[in-house]
Design a protein around this motif. Structure first.
Motif, PDB file in Angstrom:
ATOM      1  N   ILE B   4       0.763  -1.125  -0.139  1.00 17.89           N
ATOM      2  CA  ILE B   4      -0.110  -0.344  -0.202  1.00 17.89           C
ATOM      3  C   ILE B   4       0.859   0.946  -0.273  1.00 17.89           C
ATOM      4  CG2 ILE B   4      -2.214   0.884   1.726  1.00 17.89           C
ATOM      5  CD1 ILE B   4      -2.905  -0.983   2.268  1.00 17.89           C
ATOM      6  N   GLU B  20       3.723  -2.844   3.306  1.00 19.14           N
ATOM      7  CA  GLU B  20       3.741  -4.015   3.174  1.00 19.14           C
ATOM      8  C   GLU B  20       2.503  -3.199   4.354  1.00 19.14           C
ATOM      9  OE1 GLU B  20       4.749  -7.957   3.558  1.00 19.14           O
ATOM     10  OE2 GLU B  20       6.119  -7.271   4.293  1.00 19.14           O
ATOM     11  N   PRO B  21       1.040  -4.465   4.550  1.00 20.96           N
ATOM     12  CA  PRO B  21       0.308  -3.347   5.537  1.00 20.96           C
ATOM     13  C   PRO B  21       1.053  -3.734   7.094  1.00 20.96           C
ATOM     14  CG  PRO B  21      -0.805  -4.172   3.617  1.00 20.96           C
ATOM     15  CD  PRO B  21       0.868  -4.766   3.824  1.00 20.96           C
ATOM     16  N   LEU B  23       4.270  -3.300   8.322  1.00 25.09           N
ATOM     17  CA  LEU B  23       5.032  -2.498   8.638  1.00 25.09           C
ATOM     18  C   LEU B  23       4.120  -2.348   9.616  1.00 25.09           C
ATOM     19  CD1 LEU B  23       8.454  -2.452   7.660  1.00 25.09           C
ATOM     20  CD2 LEU B  23       7.150  -0.255   6.606  1.00 25.09           C
ATOM     21  N   VAL B  64       1.549   0.828  16.364  1.00 23.87           N
ATOM     22  CA  VAL B  64       0.883   1.593  15.098  1.00 23.87           C
ATOM     23  C   VAL B  64       1.374   0.373  13.921  1.00 23.87           C
ATOM     24  CG1 VAL B  64       0.594   3.955  14.833  1.00 23.87           C
ATOM     25  CG2 VAL B  64       0.429   3.783  16.303  1.00 23.87           C
ATOM     26  N   LEU B  65       0.895   0.641  12.947  1.00 23.27           N
ATOM     27  CA  LEU B  65       1.110   0.397  11.494  1.00 23.27           C
ATOM     28  C   LEU B  65       1.228   1.016  10.871  1.00 23.27           C
ATOM     29  CD1 LEU B  65      -1.796  -2.932  10.900  1.00 23.27           C
ATOM     30  CD2 LEU B  65       0.232  -3.213  11.578  1.00 23.27           C
ATOM     31  N   VAL B  67       0.675   1.852   7.763  1.00 27.47           N
ATOM     32  CA  VAL B  67      -0.744   2.134   6.799  1.00 27.47           C
ATOM     33  C   VAL B  67      -1.972   3.359   8.021  1.00 27.47           C
ATOM     34  CG1 VAL B  67      -0.650   1.047   5.328  1.00 27.47           C
ATOM     35  CG2 VAL B  67      -0.899   0.085   7.354  1.00 27.47           C
ATOM     36  N   GLN B  68      -1.571   3.047   9.238  1.00 21.18           N
ATOM     37  CA  GLN B  68      -2.595   3.821  10.049  1.00 21.18           C
ATOM     38  C   GLN B  68      -2.158   5.767  10.224  1.00 21.18           C
ATOM     39  OE1 GLN B  68      -2.548   0.737  13.288  1.00 21.18           O
ATOM     40  NE2 GLN B  68      -4.962   1.230  13.339  1.00 21.18           N
ATOM     41  N   ALA B  69      -0.499   5.620   9.938  1.00 22.32           N
ATOM     42  CA  ALA B  69      -0.902   6.283   9.786  1.00 22.32           C
ATOM     43  C   ALA B  69      -0.591   7.270   8.832  1.00 22.32           C
ATOM     44  CB  ALA B  69       0.979   6.984   9.838  1.00 22.32           C
ATOM     45  N   GLN B  70      -1.146   6.999   7.516  1.00 19.71           N
ATOM     46  CA  GLN B  70      -1.516   7.429   6.518  1.00 19.71           C
ATOM     47  C   GLN B  70      -2.216   9.165   6.634  1.00 19.71           C
ATOM     48  OE1 GLN B  70      -1.548   7.296   3.042  1.00 19.71           O
ATOM     49  NE2 GLN B  70      -2.944   8.872   2.601  1.00 19.71           N
TER      50      GLN B  70
END
Lengths: 291, 160, 764
Positions: B4, B20-21, B23, B64-65, B67-70
């Motif tokens: 992603i 990768e999700p 990460l 926290v992933l 991708v969650q910090a997007q």
């Protein structure tokens, strides 16, 4: 300690989230704050093909008074609950339990709904929800349903929420009148899961009679527990005649399925439980008497 | 699993990567951004060595992933001092011997920075509780507590 | 002075081993045994190897034959070491035993592949209980022939037996300490970078002893020592766990050249708690004989230590130290000891801050029990028996010759700092209210700065550069002990230059002379000696150059503030930059016999076998008898580490050690179940003290100089030695109205309640 691979979705509405869950069933898992789920994945104690991140769903956020109840969106962080003046006044038990949850870094990510859906018997929010007879709003493919707290927790880390359902919010009944609330926990260190804890709510009449009370127990079973014998002994009695030590003893005896582990036997937990219930009862009554 | 694209602002600079999700934000910062000041002491959310600010709030970046910090702002220890010097928190740690091996230090400094932004006048109990989510094995916390006390006192003096 | 390490560490610009960037590096992950003991019938690697991004999955057959020689310098090649295969070969001996090594493009992929390695285990009966290991049928190491690693004992003389038989009072207990561990915040790690063209090796490691790792690796692989470079930049704590090369490090040293690529292994926390080593798991039957006044007549310890399956060498020696030091800093006329070290199918024993500290725990706890039984105040009992400064040197009955210490003086200082009588009054008042306060004391003496073998010397190189700035090079190995700052400070003082003008390079074997590393509380004294001896050469040279230039007498030249001036004529002098300019750029103008340049090296040799250090720890607490919670109130350390190079550093070392000791009594437990499964392998279960659990630590300093350079003594380990019994004694004192005896650790809240109400031990 790296998690096994998984796919990731970030829906923006509860319905969208439920749609993904319905499609993937057991292989998918809701990701809210991640403070309980991500360690399990890192340790590879649990493996899921797909995480459904509900952190972008606006409809899960919010704290609002709805009539006699305080509604808190499942995605509301512990930190938001901690800061909320609304929660402090409408649901003091929720407010006072919150600083005991882990550490500030955990509370900045962890969510109220996540804690309740994860249903760890040693966590604070499940016991508070049970003590206050809260109701949980659950959304599934078939629509919404409301589940009373007494029916919600079914066993260790399990609730009535199905794999294709999403906890959307929790309504906490507001207690009014001459009320007192207290949370007392005993843990190995500050922020650790409680070895035993108590959440107490009490309402007095003008005559200092106990109109109603609720005693919730943390860490004393496979689910959060109420202490019905203790509650019955106090309800209707003159508060000055209620022996706090006796309330503690009765509450400890009410617990079933008390765990034994590295931190202590069931017998030890009952002893600690009695002490924390007594302390919480005493504090709650003091507050109620002042009201 | 499909990667992603994630876009995050890190210490004020935009970063973009394909991840990768799985990460974590911690690994994203260390490996993709080459900001190795954020340390991995446990990777299961207890030690606090990985603490960063996410939209200003102190969080465990191992929980926290990426991708969650997007779309969000991340501040790491490297981004605290904006003029190449040390912030007052960092200076206080230095003056009060609040570090020895330094491995837990970035996590403490970030946590203290956030904690004092929230509560500028904590008493001793509040300070200890706020720090209880960060582990140190070298200092016995003595110098760390002294450092926080000294920042609180200095800032109070300046305010008055 | 602010530490020179701090600017980079505070801004996240340290370089720990996982921060090292090596192009093309691959990542390692170990496959580890889930059984305490099992035969390994086969290892299937095919499915793991097929994972994209996996470079290799190595087994014992691939790596172990690469071992040429395997031994540690301090033990020697003929030492009675446990055979340590890099990867388990044929049998696994503890849960966590490394069986295979996956090397892949990322740690993520390596862990994915590790899950696919299929090991065919045939579980075998395991030896878990160390107290019965010698009688067990199963053998941890069949080739060794028994589960007893070794025993060192002095048989009791008839006189000693008679003394115990006829004494007015004999205190006799079995004292047991649980296993716990160093748990540095940074786990282990190593990067091995082979140069396929030359066969040279560069190693980055989280180590306390870079030169020892170079020597070990050279022997292991048969590569000449000078073709290996070990670099240690920042390391996040060690406490003894990172001194010696362990099996995983050996595996990476073997794997990287085998594959011809750089390989990095960074241990994760679960591995660290499961496989990096445990300490402290031990017990002893201890006795002391007293006359009717409480004067100690004799002491005796029968000690057994759980060394796990692969102890780092050599645990038998550490056990002997427990025996030999048991009499402590007391006037004990007669003693004996017996020590046994045994194997079990658990993780191997490693050194941890004061590895022999059980002697202090056992003695100080026994003294308090004896005091209560004899109706003597524990502090008074110690007053009657502690050695005074004027009785030294004193040879303890096991041959340990103490000198330059102040045991009684530290007790008195600690007691005064507390206000002992006032506390006893406070305690009595609290008891009336149903609150239980207690005070506990412990006094110890410790051998620091070992003066034998590889530890006996330390070198420094000092270069005053042409511009007059100074670089000082030492072996290093600092994992947080501030040795960079210490060395800069010492050099600046010795050369009379401002601290800002001095920098230090450490931890790089290509650049610095051999040093045994940061162990045995040696760094302060040894680097002081090395810097002193090296600086002396340069001071002499500077004086000669200046005297010659200014036509003065060399002995009249003084160094201060970066200048060399003639005493009495302050305007007559040269800056160090000017002196350096002469030394480097005008060699023909130098006085006869004075070499050009301002660079020198010297190797200091320790004058004594040990430098003795001592302290008293004093702790007060309140015990909540309903829950068993122990809250520490005041914590006082009166220590004598001689003159202090840097008081902040000294106090920091004491504090860190003391909190580790507090953790060891109240929170930490590296536990196994009956089948040998470790049950505390995350920080959720292995509990470290946090900021909410620690007391404020108060310090008293007594400065009895040692005969060593500057009079400095070692201070790194003492906190972890003195703290545990102070805490135990405080809890026992708080609970003395209940008549409890505390002889077994840990003192979790459950255990405290169980002392008061044994019925809580019963299953529901």
């Amino acid at each position: 300690m790296k998690a096994a691979p998984f796919a990731y979705d970030a829906p923006t509405t509860p319905e969208e989230a439920v749609g993904v869950l319905a499609e993937h069933g057991d292989a998918a898992k809701v990701l809210a704050g991640g403070q309980s789920l991500l360690p399990m994945l890192a340790l590879r104690l649990a493996v899921f093909d797909r995480l459904v991140d509900v952190g972008r769903i606006g409809a899960l956020q919010g704290i609002e008074r709805r009539g006699d109840a305080l509604w808190i969106g499942a995605g509301t962080t512990d930190a938001a609950v901690e800061r909320s003046a609304e929660v402090a006044s409408a649901a003091p038990l929720v407010a006072r339990a919150t600083p005991l949850i882990g550490h500030l870094q955990i509370r900045n990510r962890g969510t109220l709904g996540g804690s309740i859906a994860h249903a760890d018997p040693a966590a604070e929010y499940p016991a508070v929800a049970l003590a206050l007879d809260a109701s949980m709003d659950v959304l599934g493919p078939g629509g919404r349903r409301t589940v009373a707290a007494a029916d919600f927790f079914t066993g260790l880390w399990s609730t009535v929420v199905e794999p294709d359902e999403l906890l959307v919010g929790v309504s906490f009944p507001v207690w009014s009148g001459r009320c007192g609330f207290a949370v007392e926990e005993f843990a190995r260190r500050h922020g650790d899961f409680a070895i035993a804890g108590a959440v107490v709510a009490v309402e007095l009449g003008g005559d200092d009679g106990v109109r109603r009370c609720a005693v919730g127990l943390i860490g004393m079973g496979s689910t959060p527990l109420r202490a019905p014998t203790a509650e019955k002994a106090a309800t209707g009695a003159a508060v000055g005649g209620v022996d706090a030590d006796e309330i503690g003893r009765l509450a400890a005896a009410d617990a079933v399925g008390v765990p034994s582990d590295l931190h202590g036997t069931a017998g030890y937990r009952r002893r600690v439980c009695a002490a924390v219930v007594t302390r919480a009862w005493t504090k709650a009554v003091e507050e109620a008497r002042r009201g | 699993m499909d990667e992603i694209v994630v876009e995050v602002r890190v210490n004020g600079a935009p970063r973009r990567a394909q991840v990768e999700p799985r990460l974590t934000l911690a690994d994203f910062l260390r490996e993709r951004c080459r900001l190795t000041g954020t340390h991995l002491g446990c990777e299961h959310g207890v030690c606090g060595a990985c603490t960063v600010l996410l939209d200003g709030a102190a969080v465990r970046s191992c929980l926290v992933l990426a991708v969650q910090a997007q779309g969000r702002e991340v501040t790491t220890v490297e981004g605290l001092a904006t003029d190449g010097g040390l912030t007052d928190v960092q200076q206080a740690f230095r003056d009060c011997h609040g570090l020895q091996c330094g491995f837990c230090t970035p996590g403490f400094v970030v946590t203290v920075t956030a904690m004092l932004a929230d509560d500028p006048a904590p008493d001793d109990t509040a300070v200890r509780e706020a720090l209880s989510g960060n582990l140190c094995r070298c200092t016995g916390y003595q110098g760390i507590l002294a450092a926080v006390r000294s920042v609180v006192d200095e800032r109070a003096k300046e305010a008055s | 002075m602010p530490r020179v390490e701090d600017a980079r560490l505070l801004t996240g610009r340290g370089t720990y081993v996982d921060d090292v960037l090596v192009p093309g590096v691959l990542h390692a992950c170990f496959v580890r045994s889930p059984f305490a003991r099992a035969a390994v019938r086969g290892v299937e690697v095919g499915e793991a190897q097929a994972v994209p991004g996996v470079r290799a999955v190595l087994t014992a057959a691939d790596l172990n034959p690469g071992v040429r020689e395997q031994w540690h310098t301090s033990i020697g090649p003929q030492g009675p070491e446990t055979a340590r295969p890099p990867l388990a070969e044929g049998e696994v001996r503890f849960v966590g035993d490394p069986v295979a090594l996956v090397v892949a493009e990322s740690r993520h992929l390596a862990e994915d592949a590790a899950d696919l390695v299929d090991v065919d285990y045939e579980p075998l009966p395991a030896v878990i209980d160390y107290t019965t290991a010698e009688q067990a049928d199963a053998l941890v190491h069949e080739a060794h022939g028994s589960n007893l690693i070794g025993t060192i004992a002095i048989p009791a003389s008839d006189r000693l037996t008679e003394t115990f038989a006829s004494a007015a009072h004999v205190a006799s207990e079995t004292i047991r300490q649980q296993g716990y561990a160093a748990v540095p915040m940074e786990a282990r790690g190593i990067v091995v970078v082979p140069d396929p063209a030359t066969g040279d090796l560069t190693i980055y490691a989280a180590t306390q002893a870079p030169h020892e790792w170079r020597l070990f690796c050279s022997r292991l692989l048969g590569i000449p020592e000078h073709r290996i470079r070990v670099v240690m930049r920042d390391t996040g704590g060690g406490f003894g766990q990172k001194v010696l090369v362990q099996r995983e490090d050996m595996c990476i040293m073997l794997a990287a050249p085998h594959l011809g690529v750089p390989v990095k292994w960074v241990e994760d926390r679960r591995e660290n708690l499961m496989a990096a080593g445990k300490s402290r798991e031990e017990q002893a039957d201890v006795r002391m004989a007293f006359d009717e006044d409480g004067t100690i007549l004799a002491a005796d310890i029968d000690f057994v230590s759980d060394c796990g399956a692969y102890p780092t060498p050599w645990p038998v020696m550490t056990a002997a130290a427990v025996g030999a030091l048991f009499p402590g800093p007391y006037r004990v006329p007669a003693a004996t000891f017996a020590t046994r070290s045994v194997y079990t199918n658990t993780v191997g024993r490693t050194a941890y801050r004061g590895p022999w500290q059980f002697e202090t725990l056992a003695r100080e706890v026994l003294l308090d029990i004896a005091a209560r039984d004899m109706g003597i105040d524990p502090v008074d009992l110690r007053r009657r028996n502690l050695l005074r400064h004027d009785e030294l040197p004193f040879r303890n009955p096991n041959g340990m010759a103490y000198d330059n210490v102040s045991p009684l003086e530290t007790l008195e200082q600690a007691v005064e700092m507390l206000g002992y009588e006032a506390f006893r009054a406070q305690q009595a008042a609290a008891r009336v209210e149903g609150r239980y306060l207690g005070v506990g004391v412990s006094t110890y003496v410790e051998p620091s700065t070992p003066g034998y073998g590889a530890y006996a010397t330390e070198a420094a190189t000092i270069r005053i550069e042409p511009s007059g700035k100074v670089n000082v090079y030492i072996a290093g190995g600092s994992t947080g002990n501030s040795i960079e700052t210490t060395v800069v400070q010492l050099t600046a003082d010795a050369l009379g230059v401002p601290i800002e003008d001095v920098a230090t390079i450490q931890g790089d074997t290509a650049v610095t002379g051999f040093g045994a590393g940061a162990a045995g509380s040696r760094s302060g004294s040894m680097t002081a000696g090395a810097v002193r001896d090296t600086a002396a050469i340069l001071r002499e040279r500077i004086r000669a150059i200046v005297a010659h230039k200014l036509e003065a007498a060399a002995e009249d030249v003084e160094l201060a503030d970066g200048r060399a001036s003639v005493r009495g004529t302050p305007s007559a002098g040269l800056t160090l930059a000017e002196v350096a300019g002469l030394a480097y750029f005008d060699p023909y103008g130098l006085p006869p016999g004075v070499p050009a340049g301002l660079e020198a090296s010297a190797r200091y040799t320790a004058e004594a076998r040990s430098i003795w250090v001592n302290a008293t720890h004093l702790c007060t607490c309140e015990v909540d008898v309903a829950t068993g919670a122990v809250r520490l109130l005041r914590y006082i350390v009166s220590e004598d580490c001689g003159p202090m190079i840097n008081p902040n550093v000294v106090e920091g070392q004491i504090a860190g050690g003391a909190v580790q000791g507090i953790g060891g009594v109240l929170y930490e437990h590296l536990a196994y179940d009956d089948a040998g499964n470790p049950v505390t392998t995350t920080f959720m279960d292995y509990l470290l003290p946090t900021a909410t659990e620690v007391p404020v630590i108060e310090y008293g300093h007594i400065e009895t100089p040692s005969p060593g350079p500057g009079g400095y003594k070692g201070v790194g380990e003492g906190g972890a030695i003195g703290a545990p019994p102070a805490v135990v004694n405080a809890v026992a004192d708080a609970l003395s109205p209940f008549g409890v005896r505390i002889t077994s650790l840990p003192l979790s809240p459950f255990e405290v309640v169980a002392l008061l109400d044994p019925s809580v031990r019963e299953p529901a």
